[in-house]
Scaffold this motif. Sequence first.
Motif, PDB file in Angstrom:
ATOM      1  N   GLY A  82      93.092 -19.364  31.623  1.00  0.00           N
ATOM      2  CA  GLY A  82      92.919 -20.891  31.464  1.00  0.00           C
ATOM      3  C   GLY A  82      91.572 -21.613  31.796  1.00  0.00           C
ATOM      4  N   LYS A  83      92.111 -22.990  32.337  1.00  0.00           N
ATOM      5  CA  LYS A  83      90.805 -23.470  32.957  1.00  0.00           C
ATOM      6  C   LYS A  83      90.761 -23.209  34.470  1.00  0.00           C
ATOM      7  CE  LYS A  83      94.602 -27.437  31.724  1.00  0.00           C
ATOM      8  NZ  LYS A  83      95.735 -28.135  32.219  1.00  0.00           N
ATOM      9  N   ASP A  86      88.316 -21.268  32.460  1.00  0.00           N
ATOM     10  CA  ASP A  86      87.197 -21.554  31.830  1.00  0.00           C
ATOM     11  C   ASP A  86      85.997 -22.707  32.968  1.00  0.00           C
ATOM     12  OD1 ASP A  86      88.119 -20.855  29.420  1.00  0.00           O
ATOM     13  OD2 ASP A  86      88.953 -22.792  29.311  1.00  0.00           O
ATOM     14  N   PHE A  87      86.000 -22.382  34.011  1.00  0.00           N
ATOM     15  CA  PHE A  87      85.778 -23.141  34.998  1.00  0.00           C
ATOM     16  C   PHE A  87      84.872 -22.158  35.691  1.00  0.00           C
ATOM     17  CE2 PHE A  87      85.074 -24.253  40.038  1.00  0.00           C
ATOM     18  CZ  PHE A  87      84.556 -25.579  40.177  1.00  0.00           C
ATOM     19  N   ASP A 114      94.167 -28.270  39.541  1.00  0.00           N
ATOM     20  CA  ASP A 114      94.285 -28.169  38.145  1.00  0.00           C
ATOM     21  C   ASP A 114      93.331 -29.769  37.593  1.00  0.00           C
ATOM     22  OD1 ASP A 114      94.664 -26.583  37.702  1.00  0.00           O
ATOM     23  OD2 ASP A 114      97.686 -26.408  37.632  1.00  0.00           O
ATOM     24  N   ASN A 115      93.775 -31.123  37.837  1.00  0.00           N
ATOM     25  CA  ASN A 115      93.646 -32.022  37.692  1.00  0.00           C
ATOM     26  C   ASN A 115      92.527 -32.202  37.590  1.00  0.00           C
ATOM     27  OD1 ASN A 115      95.514 -33.064  36.533  1.00  0.00           O
ATOM     28  ND2 ASN A 115      96.485 -34.282  37.908  1.00  0.00           N
ATOM     29  N   GLU A 118      90.224 -29.536  35.217  1.00  0.00           N
ATOM     30  CA  GLU A 118      90.103 -30.250  34.059  1.00  0.00           C
ATOM     31  C   GLU A 118      89.129 -31.471  33.569  1.00  0.00           C
ATOM     32  OE1 GLU A 118      92.760 -32.715  31.297  1.00  0.00           O
ATOM     33  OE2 GLU A 118      93.560 -31.087  32.245  1.00  0.00           O
ATOM     34  N   ARG A 119      88.693 -32.412  34.837  1.00  0.00           N
ATOM     35  CA  ARG A 119      87.492 -32.649  34.604  1.00  0.00           C
ATOM     36  C   ARG A 119      86.318 -32.652  34.652  1.00  0.00           C
ATOM     37  NH1 ARG A 119      88.523 -36.959  39.016  1.00  0.00           N
ATOM     38  NH2 ARG A 119      90.388 -35.687  39.721  1.00  0.00           N
ATOM     39  N   LEU A 121      85.616 -29.555  33.660  1.00  0.00           N
ATOM     40  CA  LEU A 121      84.999 -29.025  32.100  1.00  0.00           C
ATOM     41  C   LEU A 121      85.113 -29.868  31.152  1.00  0.00           C
ATOM     42  CD1 LEU A 121      88.022 -26.299  32.533  1.00  0.00           C
ATOM     43  CD2 LEU A 121      85.315 -26.071  32.534  1.00  0.00           C
ATOM     44  N   LYS A 122      85.460 -31.134  31.260  1.00  0.00           N
ATOM     45  CA  LYS A 122      85.089 -32.518  30.060  1.00  0.00           C
ATOM     46  C   LYS A 122      83.351 -32.029  29.727  1.00  0.00           C
ATOM     47  CE  LYS A 122      89.241 -34.376  30.331  1.00  0.00           C
ATOM     48  NZ  LYS A 122      89.974 -35.558  30.418  1.00  0.00           N
TER      49      LYS A 122
END
Length: 122
Positions: A82-83, A86-87, A114-115, A118-119, A121-122
């Motif tokens: 997942g994230k 991707d990171f 995780d939060n 996610e930031r 990856l935006k």
Amino acid sequence: MKKTERKLLNSEDVEDAEYNISPFYLARKKLITELFKKPKNFKEFVFNYFKLSDEEMKVFDMFLKNCVRYDIKWPITPYPKGKVRDFALKYGLGYKRVALGYYFFEDDERILLDNIIERFLK
């Protein structure tokens, strides 16, 4: 201090005993070197990093230190999903290191991480 800075920034032989350089600085140098391999993402990484709160920065710093610290030969090869995957791909830090750095955390810290990821990856 100037000699040590020059040694860290300019020489491949940073483990010279004469300078007695801390493993902390060597790990930081390695991290920065890894990040510079993808310069287009480095600027974005730094921009996102400085948007973090103090608590987030503390958790994220520990994550990054663990990513570098765990760059050793392990009998297992965890692959992030997942994230986290991707990171690792976006910033070129390596799947195994990022997975080991990530799984260091538990419960609330992992949710916070995780939060944060996610930031990035935006």
